[in-house]
Design an enzyme around this catalytic site. Structure first.
Site, PDB file in Angstrom:
ATOM      1  N   LYS A 160       1.052  -1.133  -0.087  1.00  0.00           N
ATOM      2  CA  LYS A 160      -0.099   0.079   0.135  1.00  0.00           C
ATOM      3  C   LYS A 160       0.956   1.161  -0.176  1.00  0.00           C
ATOM      4  O   LYS A 160       1.873   1.196   0.798  1.00  0.00           O
ATOM      5  CB  LYS A 160      -0.980   0.018   1.166  1.00  0.00           C
ATOM      6  CG  LYS A 160      -2.005   0.991   1.236  1.00  0.00           C
ATOM      7  CD  LYS A 160      -2.776   0.950   2.622  1.00  0.00           C
ATOM      8  CE  LYS A 160      -3.991   1.842   2.788  1.00  0.00           C
ATOM      9  NZ  LYS A 160      -4.688   1.866   3.926  1.00  0.00           N
TER      10      LYS A 160
ATOM     11  N   SER B 158      -9.491   1.546   3.221  1.00  0.00           N
ATOM     12  CA  SER B 158      -8.660   2.298   2.302  1.00  0.00           C
ATOM     13  C   SER B 158      -7.657   1.723   1.530  1.00  0.00           C
ATOM     14  O   SER B 158      -7.168   2.001   0.484  1.00  0.00           O
ATOM     15  CB  SER B 158      -7.793   3.358   3.009  1.00  0.00           C
ATOM     16  OG  SER B 158      -7.165   2.806   4.098  1.00  0.00           O
TER      17      SER B 158
ATOM     18  N   SER C  60      -9.733  -1.159   7.259  1.00  0.00           N
ATOM     19  CA  SER C  60      -9.025  -0.704   5.894  1.00  0.00           C
ATOM     20  C   SER C  60      -8.348  -2.058   5.165  1.00  0.00           C
ATOM     21  O   SER C  60      -8.073  -2.120   4.053  1.00  0.00           O
ATOM     22  CB  SER C  60      -8.039   0.150   6.017  1.00  0.00           C
ATOM     23  OG  SER C  60      -9.036   1.481   6.159  1.00  0.00           O
TER      24      SER C  60
END
Lengths: 485, 96
Positions: free
Chosen positions: A80, A155, A179
């Site tokens: 990420k 996210s 997330s």
């Protein structure tokens, strides 16, 4: 035969070990796959092909010399874009860090390098990890590989989408209020939010420091166990890192799984999609049929989780994001006239709407006259929420709930921030209490969208959690389905 | 729903060092009004005698050994600086 890009770490590491495949061939295959599907998925913020291939060459050389570093050696893993990698972009999907290049490695990055993994790109996410759909990225939303008109969740949406689309073999995300688990559910993957403190946060761009935790995405619980083993452990560079044992999570999958399962009644009420409810009920029946003791439990402060979370998380975010001022790094406004103007305009030009909203809310709840009414009270409610979980764990070993109240929704469908915040209703309590929790595929809607089951464990008992998830996974075919992309 | 009367978005933007446009101020005030209305629920919880939780587990400060060691080079430290001059980060004048 399953295409290379949809195989698991366990399968591919065996093939690499038997020399049926080289790390370079695997990396080249994923580069080709990424080029083919990325225009529709947009899971990557950046991918340095030359660097990835150089890592693969080094992995093959190690293996040829009899110095393989284990099951992750030569396996492409995406990160990420909130996790630092030396010499690579680190943007947090924000314009304010658009041109930032990390001068150091996060501890999880260093751990993956030590395990021989091929670090394969930095993955799209909601800006500064704030969101539940990946629509808040300054570089455009990622799409759900099962239906590219829909969100992959957030996210860590890019981390989930890249894996579901076959662009990486595993990935890392960060989980502040769900997330990792929510996008895992929406994309048909296994996602684990470890116990707070098990995985170092050093080198993670901070959103809400008391809640953030890095964790893995995998196609199977076995893959998640392998990645967790590589990244977990005490780190003297992180004051919140715990001195906990890191067992062989993969070996623990074959061991006895916990047998007492609690069903929190508050997680099955209004707002739960009927198809998701039915799929989770079927999973409950599976465990009951296999002799598990399943009983209803209560987490009475569940209705306050969302409120406590949005006070605490935004307060911490407003503080953490104060460092982005246009002075030492990041975007600097060209229109500023003095120092204060420089801060205000650089931040206004660099941050997106959701980040600004959360900074304003966090500033409000911390401001003079409101600290006690909001922030301090939320921290006290957090204590009660944590106590609820600990009381439940006196009766049961694991809690079982849906992961998300709804399946993947259309991009642009939820424009109202409050409606979006409510999507995290089943995942947020885990972060407030610092517990480990996994989302595991448990079916598909009639429209072909994945459904996730959440298992919540006791602190530092990830091995038990994964063993219980593995038992279910072995009896299902959900994890073996792949999107037609 | 509108924001509570004490929700002064101009003041908050100033505190947060965010130069918001008039449109952003109006939009955020309305949206955060809904969120604050939801958050008001916290007032219903009896927290008498409850200790606040800042972290889920106790944390201890970490002290580094006070010994010199290599850090970032000047070039690495300046690599992300938005403006630089003579091996320093250049900033607007802050004193008259």
């Amino acid at each position: 035969m399953v295409p290379l890009h949809f195989q698991t770490i366990a399968e591919l590491s065996g093939r690499l070990e038997r020399r049926e495949l080289s790390a370079v061939e695997l990396t080249q295959a994923l580069i080709a796959r990424t080029k083919a599907v990325e225009p529709r998925v947009h899971a990557f913020n950046s991918l340095d092909e030359t660097d990835a291939l150089a890592q693969a060459v080094a992995s093959d050389a190690r293996r040829a010399a009899g110095q393989s570093r284990g099951p992750l050696d030569g396996i492409p893993v995406g990160l990420k874009d909130v996790i630092a990698v030396t010499g690579q972009p680190l943007t947090a999907s924000s314009k304010i860090l658009q041109n930032f290049v990390s001068p150091y490695d996060a501890t999880v990055t260093r751990n993956l390098k030590n395990a021989g993994a091929v670090l394969f790109g930095r993955l799209n996410c909601d800006e500064f990890a704030m969101g539940s759909s990946n629509e808040n990225s300054a570089f455009g939303p990622a799409a759900n590989p099962w239906d590219t008109t829909r969100v992959p969740g957030g996210s860590s949406g890019g981390s989930a989408a890249a894996l579901a689309a076959g662009e990486v073999i595993a990935s890392l995300g960060s989980d502040t209020g769900g997330s990792i688990r929510q996008p895992a559910a929406l994309c048909g993957l296994v996602g684990l939010k470890p116990t707070y403190g098990l995985v170092s946060r050093y080198g993670l761009v901070a959103y809400a420091s008391s809640l953030d935790q890095i964790g893995p995405f995998g196609r199977t619980t076995e893959d998640v166990a392998l990645v967790l083993r590589a990244i977990a452990g005490h780190d003297p560079l992180d004051s919140t890192s715990f001195k906990a044992d890191v067992p062989d999570y993969r070996a623990a999958l074959a061991g006895p799984a916990p047998r007492r399962i609690g069903i929190p009644k508050e997680y099955f009420g209004e707002g739960l999609d009927p198809e998701i409810g039915a799929a989770v009920e079927a999973a409950v029946k599976f465990y009951r049929d296999r002799g598990c003791e399943v009983k209803e439990v209560s987490l009475p402060h569940t209705q306050y989780c969302l409120d406590a979370y949005y006070v605490i998380a935004t307060a911490e975010a407003s503080s953490n994001l104060a460092r982005f001022d246009g002075v030492r790094y990041g975007h600097r406004s060209k229109a500023a006239t003095d120092a204060i103007d420089l801060y205000a305009k650089s931040r206004a030009e660099g941050f997106g709407a959701e980040v600004k909203r959360r900074i304003i809310l966090g500033t409000y709840v911390l401001s003079s006259g409101y600290y006690d009414a909001y922030y301090l009270r939320a921290q006290k409610v957090r204590t009660l929420i944590r106590q609820d979980f600990l009381k439940a764990f006196a009766e049961v070993d694991t809690l079982l709930t849906p992961t998300s109240p709804v399946p993947a929704f259309k991009i642009g469908e939820k424009a109202d921030p409050l409606a979006m915040y409510l999507l995290d209703i089943y995942t947020i309590g885990v972060n407030l209490a610092g517990l480990p929790a996994a989302s595991v595929p448990c079916g598909f809607t009639s429209g072909g969208l994945p459904i996730g089951l959440q298992l919540i464990g006791q602190p530092f008992k990830e091995a038990d959690l994964l063993a219980l998830a593995h038992t279910y996974e072995q009896a299902q075919e959900w994890s073996r389905r792949t999107p037609n992309l | 729903m509108s924001a509570p009367q004490d929700f002064n978005v101009d003041y908050l933007a100033q505190l947060a060092r965010l130069a918001l446009t008039p449109e952003e101020k109006a939009r955020f005030a309305a949206q955060l009004g809904d969120v604050l209305h939801h958050i008001e629920q916290l007032a219903k919880v009896d927290v008498t005698g409850v200790e606040p939780t800042a972290h889920a587990f106790p944390i201890e400060n970490v002290w580094d050994a006070d010994v010199p060691r290599p850090g970032l080079s000047v070039a690495d430290a300046l690599r992300n600086a938005p403006a630089q001059r003579e091996n320093m980060i250049s900033v607007p004048k802050v004193v008259e």
